[in-house]
Structures are given as C-alpha cells and as structure tokens.
Design an enzyme around this catalytic site. Structure first.
Site, PDB file in Angstrom:
ATOM      1  N   GLU A  95      -8.720 -44.092 -17.705  1.00  0.00           N
ATOM      2  CA  GLU A  95      -8.249 -45.064 -16.717  1.00  0.00           C
ATOM      3  C   GLU A  95      -7.990 -44.296 -15.427  1.00  0.00           C
ATOM      4  O   GLU A  95      -7.012 -43.550 -15.336  1.00  0.00           O
ATOM      5  CB  GLU A  95      -6.951 -45.762 -17.167  1.00  0.00           C
ATOM      6  CG  GLU A  95      -7.110 -46.801 -18.237  1.00  0.00           C
ATOM      7  CD  GLU A  95      -5.799 -47.543 -18.528  1.00  0.00           C
ATOM      8  OE1 GLU A  95      -4.848 -47.394 -17.727  1.00  0.00           O
ATOM      9  OE2 GLU A  95      -5.740 -48.253 -19.545  1.00  0.00           O
ATOM     10  N   GLU A 116      -2.815 -45.635 -25.143  1.00  0.00           N
ATOM     11  CA  GLU A 116      -1.716 -44.836 -24.605  1.00  0.00           C
ATOM     12  C   GLU A 116      -0.579 -44.700 -25.618  1.00  0.00           C
ATOM     13  O   GLU A 116       0.602 -44.856 -25.291  1.00  0.00           O
ATOM     14  CB  GLU A 116      -1.208 -45.427 -23.285  1.00  0.00           C
ATOM     15  CG  GLU A 116      -2.175 -45.238 -22.134  1.00  0.00           C
ATOM     16  CD  GLU A 116      -1.569 -45.551 -20.783  1.00  0.00           C
ATOM     17  OE1 GLU A 116      -1.922 -44.874 -19.802  1.00  0.00           O
ATOM     18  OE2 GLU A 116      -0.748 -46.483 -20.695  1.00  0.00           O
TER      19      GLU A 116
END
Length: 584
Positions: free
Chosen positions: A234, A158
């Site tokens: 995710e 991320e």
C-alpha cells in the site's frame, strides 16, 4: 505452479520478468456500471494490475448466505479486469480495515464479545472457514491457475499492527490452500516497530505499507526479508477524512517523487488508492484512538482518479513517472466525465420518521442494535417517564453512536459517543410523558482493539437514579427508503423533527452530479432508491456524489431523511464536488 513466482529480487509471471504496477480500486465503492470505465482508466495511466479488498460483512450478511449481486458481483468485476488486460491482487481479509464499517468483520460475529477476533480462537477461525467455503468456489475460475486475472492473494491484513498469533496466520494460509488457491500468497504490514515480525509468515511474501520515507521503509523490508521482491503493498498517496475534521490532500509532485524513488529502487507497487470511490449507504467505518470519530461518505482519498472518475493532478504526475519505468499506453489522458447542468429541485412531500417505525421488540432494558440483529442504520427506543419536572437522564455505558432525545415529541438534547456523553439534563413536561431516543450508528470502528463495540443504547437508562423500564425497541435499518407515495404534501416552510422529504427532478441525459444541501443539517440521501450516503453540515464534506447510472431520463426521485431540521425545501445538483478546503 502459480502463474506469479518470485526470484531473489523480483517477480516472474509465467516465467518472464514482471513488475507489479498496481492501483487499489474497490469494486464495492464504485457503481457496477462504472467498473469498466475505472478499469480502463487504470490501464491508461500505466498500471498493469488492480487490487481490491473483499468486504466479508456485506458478502455474508447472515451466517448462511452469500451475496454476489449488484455492487457485490465480484466475479463480474474480475471478468471486466481480465477483459481490460489487467491482473488482480485479491485481499479477502478476513479483516480489511479500509475505513470500512467494522473493518469488514460481520456484526453477527463481533456481537459475541467472548469471541477473540483475529486469533486462532476456533469460533473465529470456524466462521472464517465457513465464509471461505461459500466465497471461494465462485472465485476459483478467476484465478490465474484457471486462466483468470488473479495472480496473488493476501493473507489477513496489516496483522502485525493488531496481534502476533502466528498459529492464526498459518490457519488462514492452510484454509486458502486447502480450498484451491494455488496463487502466490502475500502479507501486508507497516514497516515500523514489530509489525513485520508479528504479521508475516515463513514462505509467504512480505510486503510493506508506507507513503513516504521510501528508502528507509524498503531497507526495513529488506532487513526482514533478505531475499525476494521488494514491494510496497500500500503506497499511501492521499488520506481519508472524518466528520468534523479537515479535508486531507497531498501534493501531486511530492507523491510522484516518492513513487519515482520506489520504482527506481526496483520495487513493485500498489498505489493506495488509484480510485477511492464512495462509502455508499451505511458502509463508512470509524476510528477510535482517543475518541470515536466517524469517517465521511466520500472516499475520494485525493487519489489519481477522483470520486467521479476524473483524472486529477496525481493521474498526470503518476503517468509521467510510470512512463519512465515501464511501457504505458500511448493513448491520451481521458477527459473528465460529463456532468449534469446545475439543477435546483423542491422537496414537496414529507413524512415524520416516527410514522415509519417497524415492529417493536419489547424489553425490560434497552437492547443494543447488535442484539436486535441490525448491522447499520438507526434504532428508536421508546418508554414512558413516571415523574415530571427537572431531572437528569443517565445512559449507562453511553450511546453508540449519536442519540437524539425527545419528550412528548419535543427535542430534549443530543448525546454523542465522540464526547463521551452519558447524561442529559431534561424537563419532563408531565407524568408518563413519552421518552423517545433515536440512536444513529455512524459507522463501526475499523481499526484497533475497539472493533466489535456494539451500537444503539449500550446499557440501562435512568432518571435521577431510577431505572426506566419496559422499552419498545424499533430497528430502523433503512436498507431502502420508504415509499414516497405515502408522504403528505409539505405545508410548513421548515421542518423541526426527524422526517423524510421527497422531491422530483427531470433529467434529459444522465450524467454525474453532486448533491448539495445548504440549509439542511444531518441525515441520509437516496436518488431513485440508490443510497448516496450520509450528509452532515459539520463538514468537511459538503456534497454527495451522484453516479450517472443512478439517474434515468425523465423524472427522478430524491428522498432525504433529515434528522434535525431544515430552513429550506430545496436541494441542488451541481457539477463540482465540495469535500472541504483543498490541501487542509
């Protein structure tokens, strides 16, 4: 050629069409003797892949060492996944977030505030490269190129939510390739704002992270990446909790409906989490947006497989969804794990925490825990106060993260980073009274710009403007509890000082259990030397998970470090967890 390749709209595995149906399962949050059980249950739910982060800070506790033992035996975990017929997505970071202490970055690196973390600063990339030099050789035999289960490896984590240093990402890509990683590489970023733009690399598969608004999120991913597989790296189906906050949950039917939408769109998925596990010992992280908030011990995450490995409502709901989109094992849903019967035990011996101090480091002003070389645990700071009477103690820079203050052994107050506490009114009983400040590291920030903020006392301490000098700094990492044979019989019905307490209990046949501590306030718990983690009556979590492999037939030892006081000398093992009111 890597085993997993991409087409214009999907994956090929060894040349055959393949959809990744993955679930997150962090080996370092599960007792090693339970890895096989959790992996088996992943396959029975219908998954063909598991995903795991790799915590740099635990695997490389010092710059020159690599730990692959016990809870960190990643090669063993990969062998067990392969034996179960599961593929693996590997996420080595270097940053992992994961609500994990420091986001996985080692304290010995973040302790230098001049290093620009997660950038192409050569001091940071050099440390990463040295870590990969140690980590990757024992993992290469488990890559798909060598016949192992690992089919893809993530580059950073991320990153688009943190920075935009593409040279840094390119360095990581080259570092992995030059050290023998031939498998498919991917990035993982939120689909909002510029996250995909800032966190992705040409030629590296981009995946998105989201838990709802599936159509919009996939559309944004496709807009950024016109060709290639659609994948949710995710898929958030639950959430984590903070001390003093609510216990989070998500309706199983709602999560299953979004999973169905995702799969109906032809996307691949990594369910975060399939099985959350536990932040054993001192491994939970913290967030700091408007204020510092530490994460609880349980990482149950309201996942399909509960913290103790039992199928929950999402397990059944997700299995039904997966069965509509892929072939899944016909085996019936596994039964809950056996649990110990209700057991009440008495803690019969104790020892003051201050009687188990390690050697002191003498300093003119207090040293931070990082300067003392300590990743986690506590630090006891001691000096004398030259004046008596009423006064105001001032802690320049505050505390990291929670400080208990004592004068001649008597409690004088508590300061918390959560409340931005920096001053404490006190009454000094006499001249040259002993001032003790016990500081607890409640977890290093794992997300955002405050990663690397130090622990302990964060600056000078003064009384009414006069600096206090000549400090004894006692590191208390408490990697292991003290030997209970050194404890004395507990004569008082209650305790009002930081102290260790010990009791024994008998087990006929080990099984999972949950430690309940009504009447206790805050501290740490160990069973047979295994660190169960933090407890705190602030909640929402009210029990600590006790894995069956921690127990042994016959006599077992419980040690508690109680930081404040207790109204009882009893503890309880129950068969039911209490993580807070459901659905809040």
């Amino acid at each position: 050629m890597p085993a997993l390749t991409t087409t214009n709209d999907g994956f090929l595995l060894h040349g055959e069409p393949f959809r990744i149906l993955s679930g997150a399962l962090h080996y370092f949050r599960v007792h090693p003797d339970q890895w096989s059980d959790r992996l088996h249950k992943a396959r029975l739910m219908g998954l063909n892949t598991v995903e795991t982060y790799i915590p740099w800070n635990l695997h490389q506790p010092t710059p020159d060492t690599l730990d692959l033992d016990g809870l960190l035996d990643l090669p063993r975990f990969l062998r067990l996944a392969a034996a179960e017929g599961l593929h693996v997505l590997l996420r080595p970071g270097p940053y992992i977030c994961a609500e994990w202490d420091g986001g996985g970055l080692p304290y010995w690196l973040t302790a230098d505030p001049t290093i620009r973390l997660r950038t192409s600063d050569p001091r940071f990339t050099g440390a990463v490269d040295r870590y990969l030099d140690l980590l990757l050789p024992p993992l290469l035999p488990h890559m798909a190129a060598a016949g192992g289960p690992v089919i893809a490896v993530q580059v950073e984590n991320e990153y688009g939510a943190y920075g935009d240093d593409i040279a840094y990402l390119k360095h990581l890509e080259a570092s992995l390739r030059s050290r023998g990683i031939e498998e498919l590489l991917f990035t993982c970023d939120q689909t909002d704002g510029d996250h995909l733009k800032n966190g992705t690399l040409p030629g590296v598969l981009a995946t998105g992270t989201f838990g709802s608004r599936v159509d919009r999120s996939l559309a944004r991913l496709r807009e950024h990446q016109p060709q290639g597989p659609l994948m949710c790296g995710e898929f958030w189906i639950g959430w984590f909790d903070h001390w003093g906050g609510p216990h989070h949950g998500r309706d199983a039917a709602d999560a299953a409906a979004d999973l169905d939408r995702l799969l109906a769109a032809g996307a691949s998925v990594n369910i975060y989490m399939f099985h959350g596990g536990t932040n054993f010992g001192f491994t939970s992280g913290a967030n700091h947006h408007h204020a510092y908030v530490p994460t609880v011990t349980s990482y149950d995450y309201d996942a399909p497989l509960t913290e103790s490995g039992d199928p929950g409502p999402k397990y059944h709901a997700f299995r039904e969804v997966l069965a509509r989109h892929a072939e899944i094992p016909p085996t019936p849903t596994p039964a809950p794990t056996p649990k110990l019967p209700l057991t009440t035990l008495k803690l019969t011996t104790s020892a003051p925490l201050l009687s188990h101090l390690g050697p002191a480091v003498r300093a003119t002003a207090p040293l931070t825990a990082d300067e003392l070389g300590q990743r986690a645990g506590y630090v006891l700071y001691r000096t004398t106060v030259p004046a008596e009477g009423a006064g105001l103690l001032a802690f320049e820079g505050g505390v990291g993260d929670r400080a208990q203050v004592f004068l001649d052994g008597a409690p004088a107050g508590v300061l918390e980073r959560e409340r931005y506490d920096e001053t404490l009114p006190v009454h000094v009983p006499r001249r040259d009274a002993v001032l003790d400040v016990l500081v607890e590291n409640q977890g290093r920030v794992n997300y955002g710009p405050r990663i690397g903020v130090p622990k302990g006392l964060l600056g000078p301490v003064s009384l009414d403007g006069e600096p206090l000098r000549d400090w004894d700094c006692h590191p208390l990492p408490l990697a292991e509890p003290p030997d209970p044979t050194t404890f004395a019989p507990a004569t008082a019905p209650v305790s009002r000082e930081p102290a260790f307490h010990h009791g024994t209990f008998d087990v006929t046949e080990p099984a999972d259990a949950f430690l309940a501590l009504p009447g206790w306030t805050k501290g740490q718990a160990w069973i047979n030397g295994f660190p169960l983690g933090r407890y705190w009556n602030r909640g929402p979590q009210r029990t600590l998970y006790v894995p069956a492999p921690v127990l042994r037939p016959g006599s077992n030892d419980l040690i508690l470090l109680e930081l404040h006081g207790t109204t009882t000398r009893h503890a309880h093992l129950t068969d039911t967890p209490d993580l807070g009111p459901a659905g809040s």
